[in-house]
Design a protein around this motif. Structure first.
Motif, PDB file in Angstrom:
ATOM      1  N   ILE A  64     -59.549 -43.884  -9.833  1.00  0.00           N
ATOM      2  CA  ILE A  64     -59.129 -44.644  -9.201  1.00  0.00           C
ATOM      3  C   ILE A  64     -58.511 -43.149  -8.599  1.00  0.00           C
ATOM      4  O   ILE A  64     -57.919 -42.191  -8.593  1.00  0.00           O
ATOM      5  CB  ILE A  64     -57.365 -45.049  -9.086  1.00  0.00           C
ATOM      6  N   MET A  88     -61.733 -48.320  -8.824  1.00  0.00           N
ATOM      7  CA  MET A  88     -60.024 -49.471  -8.422  1.00  0.00           C
ATOM      8  C   MET A  88     -59.952 -48.594  -7.008  1.00  0.00           C
ATOM      9  O   MET A  88     -60.290 -47.339  -6.331  1.00  0.00           O
ATOM     10  CB  MET A  88     -59.378 -49.030  -9.664  1.00  0.00           C
ATOM     11  N   SER A  94     -49.256 -51.457  -9.061  1.00  0.00           N
ATOM     12  CA  SER A  94     -49.882 -50.802 -10.702  1.00  0.00           C
ATOM     13  C   SER A  94     -49.505 -52.214 -11.406  1.00  0.00           C
ATOM     14  O   SER A  94     -49.834 -51.990 -12.486  1.00  0.00           O
ATOM     15  CB  SER A  94     -48.352 -50.639 -10.285  1.00  0.00           C
ATOM     16  N   TYR A  97     -52.962 -53.078 -11.373  1.00  0.00           N
ATOM     17  CA  TYR A  97     -53.741 -51.488 -11.994  1.00  0.00           C
ATOM     18  C   TYR A  97     -54.213 -52.122 -13.579  1.00  0.00           C
ATOM     19  O   TYR A  97     -54.755 -52.667 -14.413  1.00  0.00           O
ATOM     20  CB  TYR A  97     -53.118 -50.758 -11.913  1.00  0.00           C
ATOM     21  N   ALA A 120     -50.368 -45.789 -11.956  1.00  0.00           N
ATOM     22  CA  ALA A 120     -51.333 -45.726 -12.821  1.00  0.00           C
ATOM     23  C   ALA A 120     -50.637 -45.667 -14.121  1.00  0.00           C
ATOM     24  O   ALA A 120     -50.314 -46.632 -15.233  1.00  0.00           O
ATOM     25  CB  ALA A 120     -52.785 -45.344 -12.789  1.00  0.00           C
TER      26      ALA A 120
END
Length: 582
Positions: A64, A88, A94, A97, A120
């Motif tokens: 990420i 990602m 989030s 995620y 994250a």
């Protein structure tokens, strides 16, 4: 050299080009560079470090980050040990995620900066996180690379030899315009076949050849593009950020770059806005050149008088456009959404070859691509179907694709996979036409809607045409189940300010201007002028101006700047209803 896995591109580049600058990114105002051999050394060290950290074949690791060389290092290092990368978007929530971490069974996470780490870490659980930036209390990626320096390289070679072309190398979660993202499973063969299929659409100039990269590497468009650039021996420079693209273009002076139409629209609008600021003969010359460009067709002999005028326009006007892009650009690849034909015409006229292509994450991605030659471009089409890929048009107009680039399926979603993969053909969901080898996209199947009178409307075609107006920034056609088509319009406020300046209309706030009767009257004129290109049932009968642009952060656009129609319908339900109640 036999290329069967994506990571084979590294020794291929060393053997054929041995670049002094393979990858580069600006740090503290200075371009930090890595050679082809640096790339191999760092990737090998990281691969060994992953093995010692217990990352095994088939394990998933998330990346990420914004574009930077470290992204490539981790990506290639995972490939060499048979692990699977899960890239990602840094911009997603989030919550997104958390869903992907769990769904993909991610074991380790790499993040770019503090903002991404904060998001994250909230949902990472006990997963180990490494950062690319130096962050307090977070393990830096270089620590991992250092550990690999003392590893057993014979063990790495054994690991690499066990990776097959048909093995999965990445799962890419599509941004999606609705619902939860789907994990597209791509093999080494899928992506590498696509690299080799599209490589002949780009010819590197002799000597130093450079590319500026700014589209997100987590999207397959830029990622496959980067592999193609490595294969062809381009030096890849990563832009500092989206705001500094113009500055970086002048510094790097690239020969090629990938972009999306939205950015080209902004470049064009800025150029035209500057044209309006000119006075006297300079202004007249600018718009004379612009008018010439908007009539250009690279596939047609325009005539000696036109060619003479265009040569003059290139010398006195369009040369400045090329300088703004660094002066060396030989080709711009445009994808991810439809390119307005007028932009293709004017940029080609200016000696800037914008080559539109078409593809999807599920096709690795390229299905068709335009070539930067006058006999290889056709305005309004997305190029020729690329080598080793087949396309056919279903009875209802849907584009079907078959070839080595087509995905293995959606991760853990057999029913969704079965719905789009039938008898070897991938059902794209896009509507199009084939004219010989040339492909034309007309709309998204799922985005077409029917009025209460039973007439079908393809919104993308209308939206693309209406955005040609210098006063329209964004537009979405509505009218499903209604008795006529209407539109939500986000004005180009820069264009609107320029219009008000020319007409001596005092410019107040954006929200006040969109309610001004004179402005509403002007927008009605624009709508009336563009409606003539469509059938009566397709024409925009009413519209609503909005005072704030749609964005990725506010949820109306996907990370590749496509409209999230369902979200926009929900957020602006009252505005849409007011159109039909008036």
């Amino acid at each position: 050299m036999n290329l069967s896995r994506v990571f084979d591109l590294i020794p291929h580049q060393i053997s054929n080009y041995d670049k002094a600058i393979a990858l580069s990114k600006k740090e503290d105002g200075i371009w930090k560079t890595y050679s082809s051999k640096d790339l191999k050394r760092i990737v090998d060290n990281l691969s060994l470090a992953f093995l010692s950290a217990g990352i095994a074949t088939g394990d998933k690791v998330a990346i990420i980050s914004e574009n930077r060389p470290e992204w490539n290092f981790v990506d290639f290092a995972l490939q060499q040990i048979g692990a699977i990368s899960v890239p990602m978007y840094p911009t997603i929530t989030s919550g997104d995620y958390a869903y992907i971490f769990e769904h993909a069974e991610v074991k380790m996470i790499f993040v770019g900066d503090q903002e991404i780490y904060t998001k994250a870490s909230e949902v990472a659980g006990d997963r180990v996180i490494y950062s690319f930036d130096q962050l307090e209390g977070v393990a830096h990626w270089s620590i991992l690379e250092k550990k690999g320096e003392s590893g057993d390289f014979a063990k790495l070679e054994e690991s690499k030899s066990q990776v097959k072309s048909e093995d999965l190398f990445t799962i890419i979660y599509t941004s999606g315009t609705t619902g939860k993202p789907k994990g597209v499973m791509l093999t080494h063969s899928n992506v590498l076949s696509n690299v080799l299929s599209v490589a002949n659409t780009m010819t590197p100039p002799p000597g130093v050849s450079k590319v500026l990269s700014f589209l997100p590497l987590c999207h397959i468009y830029e990622r496959t593009g980067s592999f193609c650039f490595i294969y062809l021996g381009f030096s890849i420079y990563y832009a500092e950020n989206m705001e500094k693209i113009g500055e970086n273009l002048k510094e790097v002076q690239p020969h090629i770059f990938n972009t999306v139409p939205r950015l080209l629209e902004k470049v064009y609008d800025k150029i035209v806005a500057k044209g309006y600021e000119l006075t006297g003969i300079k202004k007249n010359l600018f718009f004379w050149a612009l008018d010439l460009g908007l009539r250009f067709d690279p596939a047609t002999q325009m005539g000696k008088w036109y060619d003479f005028q265009l040569k003059l326009a290139n010398k006195i006007i369009f040369s400045k456009w090329r300088e703004a892009l660094g002066g060396n650009v030989m080709q711009i690849n445009s994808g991810a959404s439809a390119l307005q034909p007028r932009l293709a015409r004017v940029f080609w006229a200016a000696g800037i070859k914008v080559c539109e292509g078409y593809g999807l994450t599920e096709t690795s991605p390229v299905v068709s691509a335009s070539v930067g030659t006058r006999d290889g471009i056709r305005i309004g089409y997305v190029g020729k179907v690329v080598k080793n890929v087949q396309v056919k048009i279903a009875e209802d107009g849907e584009i079907l694709v078959k070839g080595p680039n087509v995905m293995q399926g959606y991760y853990k979603e057999p029913e969704m996979t079965a719905a789009v993969l039938q008898n070897g053909w991938f059902y794209t969901g896009d509507i199009g036409e084939l004219d010989g080898e040339y492909l034309k996209i007309t709309d998204r199947k799922k985005e077409m809607f029917k009025t209460s009178g039973g007439k079908y409307i393809a919104p993308q075609v209308i939206e693309n045409k209406f955005k040609e107006s210098a006063l329209i920034e964004q537009l979405m056609v509505v009218g499903d189940g209604k008795n006529y088509a209407a539109a939500l319009i986000v004005p180009s406020f820069e264009g609107l300010k320029e219009y008000c300046k020319r007409k001596d209309i005092p410019y107040l706030s954006d929200s006040e201007m969109i309610a001004n009767p004179k402005i509403l009257e002007k927008y009605q004129e624009e709508i009336d002028g563009l409606n003539k290109y469509f059938g009566k049932w397709e024409q925009i009968k009413r519209f609503k101006l909005l005072d704030k642009p749609w964005g990725i952060d506010t949820g109306e656009l996907t990370p590749t700047m496509k409209l999230k129609r369902k979200v926009i319908h929900q957020k602006f339900e009252n505005e849409i209803e007011s159109i039909y109640q008036a």
